[in-house]
Design a protein around this motif. Structure first.
Motif, short mmCIF file in Angstrom:
data_model
loop_
_atom_site.label_atom_id
_atom_site.label_comp_id
_atom_site.label_asym_id
_atom_site.label_seq_id
_atom_site.Cartn_x
_atom_site.Cartn_y
_atom_site.Cartn_z
N THR A 1 0.84 -1.20 0.00
CA THR A 1 0.00 0.00 0.00
C THR A 1 0.87 1.25 0.00
O THR A 1 0.59 2.23 -0.70
CB THR A 1 -0.94 0.00 1.22
OG1 THR A 1 -1.72 -1.20 1.19
CG2 THR A 1 -1.88 1.19 1.21
N TYR B 1 -7.56 -5.30 -12.64
CA TYR B 1 -7.53 -5.08 -11.18
C TYR B 1 -8.62 -5.91 -10.51
O TYR B 1 -8.38 -6.56 -9.49
CB TYR B 1 -7.78 -3.60 -10.86
CG TYR B 1 -6.81 -2.62 -11.45
CD1 TYR B 1 -5.48 -2.57 -11.04
CD2 TYR B 1 -7.23 -1.69 -12.40
CE1 TYR B 1 -4.59 -1.64 -11.57
CE2 TYR B 1 -6.34 -0.75 -12.93
CZ TYR B 1 -5.03 -0.74 -12.51
OH TYR B 1 -4.16 0.18 -13.03
N ASP B 2 -9.83 -5.86 -11.07
CA ASP B 2 -10.96 -6.55 -10.45
C ASP B 2 -10.75 -8.07 -10.43
O ASP B 2 -11.12 -8.74 -9.47
CB ASP B 2 -12.27 -6.20 -11.18
CG ASP B 2 -12.68 -4.76 -10.94
OD1 ASP B 2 -12.24 -4.18 -9.92
OD2 ASP B 2 -13.43 -4.19 -11.76
N LEU C 1 -8.32 -8.97 -7.73
CA LEU C 1 -8.98 -8.93 -6.43
C LEU C 1 -9.92 -10.12 -6.24
O LEU C 1 -9.88 -10.80 -5.21
CB LEU C 1 -9.76 -7.62 -6.27
CG LEU C 1 -8.94 -6.35 -6.04
CD1 LEU C 1 -9.80 -5.11 -6.23
CD2 LEU C 1 -8.32 -6.35 -4.64
N ARG D 1 -8.09 -13.39 -5.95
CA ARG D 1 -7.05 -13.37 -4.90
C ARG D 1 -5.72 -13.89 -5.46
O ARG D 1 -5.12 -14.84 -4.93
CB ARG D 1 -7.47 -14.19 -3.68
CG ARG D 1 -8.73 -13.67 -3.01
CD ARG D 1 -9.16 -14.57 -1.87
NE ARG D 1 -10.35 -14.09 -1.22
CZ ARG D 1 -10.34 -13.34 -0.11
NH1 ARG D 1 -9.20 -12.99 0.43
NH2 ARG D 1 -11.47 -12.92 0.43
N ASP E 1 -1.62 -6.68 -1.81
CA ASP E 1 -2.80 -6.79 -0.96
C ASP E 1 -3.95 -5.98 -1.55
O ASP E 1 -3.75 -5.12 -2.42
CB ASP E 1 -2.48 -6.37 0.48
CG ASP E 1 -2.20 -4.89 0.60
OD1 ASP E 1 -3.14 -4.09 0.53
OD2 ASP E 1 -1.02 -4.53 0.76
N ALA E 2 -5.15 -6.25 -1.09
CA ALA E 2 -6.36 -5.68 -1.69
C ALA E 2 -6.38 -4.15 -1.65
O ALA E 2 -6.79 -3.50 -2.61
CB ALA E 2 -7.60 -6.23 -0.97
N SER E 3 -5.91 -3.56 -0.56
CA SER E 3 -5.90 -2.09 -0.45
C SER E 3 -5.01 -1.48 -1.53
O SER E 3 -5.36 -0.45 -2.14
CB SER E 3 -5.38 -1.65 0.92
OG SER E 3 -6.19 -2.16 1.95
N ILE F 1 -4.13 -2.82 -4.48
CA ILE F 1 -4.71 -3.00 -5.82
C ILE F 1 -5.86 -2.02 -6.03
O ILE F 1 -5.99 -1.41 -7.10
CB ILE F 1 -5.19 -4.45 -6.01
CG1 ILE F 1 -4.00 -5.42 -5.98
CG2 ILE F 1 -5.95 -4.61 -7.34
CD1 ILE F 1 -4.38 -6.88 -5.96
N ALA F 2 -6.69 -1.84 -5.00
CA ALA F 2 -7.82 -0.91 -5.12
C ALA F 2 -7.33 0.52 -5.32
O ALA F 2 -7.88 1.27 -6.14
CB ALA F 2 -8.70 -0.99 -3.87
N ARG G 1 -6.09 0.77 -8.86
CA ARG G 1 -7.24 0.79 -9.78
C ARG G 1 -7.90 2.17 -9.81
O ARG G 1 -8.19 2.71 -10.88
CB ARG G 1 -8.27 -0.26 -9.33
CG ARG G 1 -9.54 -0.30 -10.18
CD ARG G 1 -10.59 -1.18 -9.52
NE ARG G 1 -10.98 -0.63 -8.21
CZ ARG G 1 -11.67 -1.33 -7.30
NH1 ARG G 1 -12.04 -2.57 -7.54
NH2 ARG G 1 -11.98 -0.77 -6.15
#
Length: 247
Positions: A153, A195-196, A199, A202, A207-209, A211-212, A215
């Motif tokens: 992140t 990106y989606d 996510l 997985r 980590d998801a934060s 990638i979001a 994006r």
């Protein structure tokens, strides 16, 4: 003798300013812990080869080779304390990389989210941008300065703040696979993944934060093998094997 003297020209790089994110474990070499100086030197050589192309480079290095906050927390340590210890580990790695790069004649600045004036600069965005403009490699240490946030992140945040054109995620494999290629011979590598999709499936890119955040700011993530000699430079020259995570 430089390339100008030999008559060879550097290829026009694909990106002008990039973020290189590597894990702390990448600095361990074959050891199970800590820093392996020849490995640090090898990665510094890779960074220098890209710097020599005229590319402006920021770096974020994890701290998992020294201390990982999440593991400390799992063993009963208070999470915030464990995360701060992990941030300090990233400063140690950043200083080691700075030393290796400056041995190669590459001017480098370590910029920490946690002020520690005796060893590195505090993070001031405009000053960090100026370092890049002057051709210095900038290594961002201590994550975002906040617990509960990973260095993935932090890398995505700093890449956006520095207006980088892409995040290069150096790993042990040459891209993103549908499953672990070291365990499954039939693992399939993606040339491109959204990106989606990263996510939803997985895929372990970041980590998801992170990638979001990438994006939301349309920041491409390029996953490549840091163990492949010349791989970082090759991608910037339009060659090599890698996976692009984008919209």
């Amino acid at each position: 003798m430089n390339d100008t003297e030999t008559g060879a020209a550097h290829p026009q790089p694909k990106y002008k300013r990039v973020m290189l994110k590597i894990s702390g474990e990448a600095l361990m070499g074959d050891q199970g812990y800590g820093l392996n100086p020849p490995t640090v030197q090898r990665i510094a050589n890779e960074v220098k080869s890209v710097h020599d192309m005229g590319v402006e480079i920021c770096m974020v290095i994890g701290g998992g080779n020294i201390f990982r906050g999440l593991q400390g927390s799992a063993q009963g340590m208070e999470r915030t304390t464990a995360d701060y210890m992990g941030m300090l580990a990233t400063v140690m790695n950043a200083l080691a990389m700075q030393s290796a790069l400056e041995d190669l004649g590459v001017f480098t600045r370590v910029v920490s989210a946690i002020p520690m004036d005796q060893v590195c600069e505090p993070y001031i965005r405009r000053r960090a941008v100026r370092h890049l403009e002057k051709g210095r490699v900038v290594i961002f240490a201590a994550g975002t300065g906040n617990p509960y946030f990973t260095t993935d992140t932090a890398a995505t945040l700093r890449a956006n703040e520095m207006t980088c054109e892409a995040i290069f995620k150096g790993t042990k494999v040459d891209g993103v696979y549908d499953k672990d290629p070291n365990k499954f011979p039939d693992a399939k590598r993606y040339d491109h993944v959204s990106y989606d999709e990263a996510l939803a499936k997985r895929l372990g890119v970041m980590d998801a934060s992170a990638i979001a955040l990438a994006r939301d700011n349309k920041m491409p993530i390029i996953v490549f093998s840091l163990d492949e000699p010349g791989g970082f430079r090759g991608i910037l020259a339009g060659e090599g094997t890698y996976t692009t995570v984008s919209g």
